[in-house]
Design a protein around this motif. Structure first.
Motif, PDB file in Angstrom:
ATOM      1  N   GLY A 151      12.284  -7.234  -8.227  1.00  0.00           N
ATOM      2  CA  GLY A 151      11.070  -7.825  -7.679  1.00  0.00           C
ATOM      3  C   GLY A 151      11.019  -7.731  -6.176  1.00  0.00           C
ATOM      4  O   GLY A 151       9.959  -7.492  -5.595  1.00  0.00           O
ATOM      5  N   LEU A 152      12.172  -7.898  -5.521  1.00  0.00           N
ATOM      6  CA  LEU A 152      12.213  -7.783  -4.068  1.00  0.00           C
ATOM      7  C   LEU A 152      11.817  -6.386  -3.618  1.00  0.00           C
ATOM      8  O   LEU A 152      11.052  -6.224  -2.666  1.00  0.00           O
ATOM      9  N   LEU A 153      12.287  -5.379  -4.329  1.00  0.00           N
ATOM     10  CA  LEU A 153      11.911  -4.004  -4.001  1.00  0.00           C
ATOM     11  C   LEU A 153      10.416  -3.777  -4.202  1.00  0.00           C
ATOM     12  O   LEU A 153       9.770  -3.101  -3.394  1.00  0.00           O
ATOM     13  N   CYS A 154       9.863  -4.331  -5.260  1.00  0.00           N
ATOM     14  CA  CYS A 154       8.420  -4.197  -5.520  1.00  0.00           C
ATOM     15  C   CYS A 154       7.600  -4.910  -4.449  1.00  0.00           C
ATOM     16  O   CYS A 154       6.598  -4.379  -3.963  1.00  0.00           O
ATOM     17  N   VAL A 155       8.029  -6.097  -4.073  1.00  0.00           N
ATOM     18  CA  VAL A 155       7.318  -6.849  -3.042  1.00  0.00           C
ATOM     19  C   VAL A 155       7.380  -6.108  -1.709  1.00  0.00           C
ATOM     20  O   VAL A 155       6.397  -6.054  -0.978  1.00  0.00           O
ATOM     21  N   LEU A 156       8.523  -5.515  -1.401  1.00  0.00           N
ATOM     22  CA  LEU A 156       8.635  -4.733  -0.167  1.00  0.00           C
ATOM     23  C   LEU A 156       7.719  -3.514  -0.180  1.00  0.00           C
ATOM     24  O   LEU A 156       7.128  -3.168   0.843  1.00  0.00           O
ATOM     25  N   ALA A 157       7.576  -2.862  -1.331  1.00  0.00           N
ATOM     26  CA  ALA A 157       6.681  -1.701  -1.430  1.00  0.00           C
ATOM     27  C   ALA A 157       5.224  -2.120  -1.237  1.00  0.00           C
ATOM     28  O   ALA A 157       4.461  -1.439  -0.534  1.00  0.00           O
ATOM     29  N   VAL A 158       4.838  -3.238  -1.833  1.00  0.00           N
ATOM     30  CA  VAL A 158       3.462  -3.727  -1.689  1.00  0.00           C
ATOM     31  C   VAL A 158       3.214  -4.162  -0.243  1.00  0.00           C
ATOM     32  O   VAL A 158       2.156  -3.885   0.324  1.00  0.00           O
ATOM     33  N   ALA A 159       4.198  -4.808   0.367  1.00  0.00           N
ATOM     34  CA  ALA A 159       4.056  -5.218   1.757  1.00  0.00           C
ATOM     35  C   ALA A 159       3.996  -3.995   2.684  1.00  0.00           C
ATOM     36  O   ALA A 159       3.284  -4.015   3.694  1.00  0.00           O
TER      37      ALA A 159
END
Length: 90
Positions: A56-64
């Motif tokens: 999830g952290l990786l996904c949130v970083l990609a969206v950010a």
């Protein structure tokens, strides 16, 4: 077929984040990453594992990052829109 739907959904989320980055109010772009982070943390807590938290952290970083790319180009985008409006007025 399932992979294509996931891919299209991913591109749609990233496109929305990029568009929110172009907007004048940058706070709207923080809603989706915060919601995704809360969702991944809740699922990770309920499953009692850290697997979803890391993913999830990786996904949130990609969206950010998509939002940040929009923020970097927001000034140019707004200037281009104003120039087009001025050209139409003349």
């Amino acid at each position: 077929m399932k992979e294509i739907i996931v891919l299209l959904l991913t591109f749609a989320i990233l496109a929305v984040q990029y568009h929110l980055g172009l907007m004048r109010k940058p706070g709207f772009g923080a809603v989706l990453p915060a919601a995704l982070a809360a969702l991944f943390l809740a699922v990770s807590f309920l499953e009692q594992t850290t697997e979803y938290g890391i993913t999830g952290l990786l996904c949130v970083l990609a969206v950010a990052a998509a939002w940040g790319a929009g923020r970097l180009k927001a000034g140019k985008h707004e200037k281009a829109q104003l120039d087009r409006m001025k050209a139409k007025d003349l």
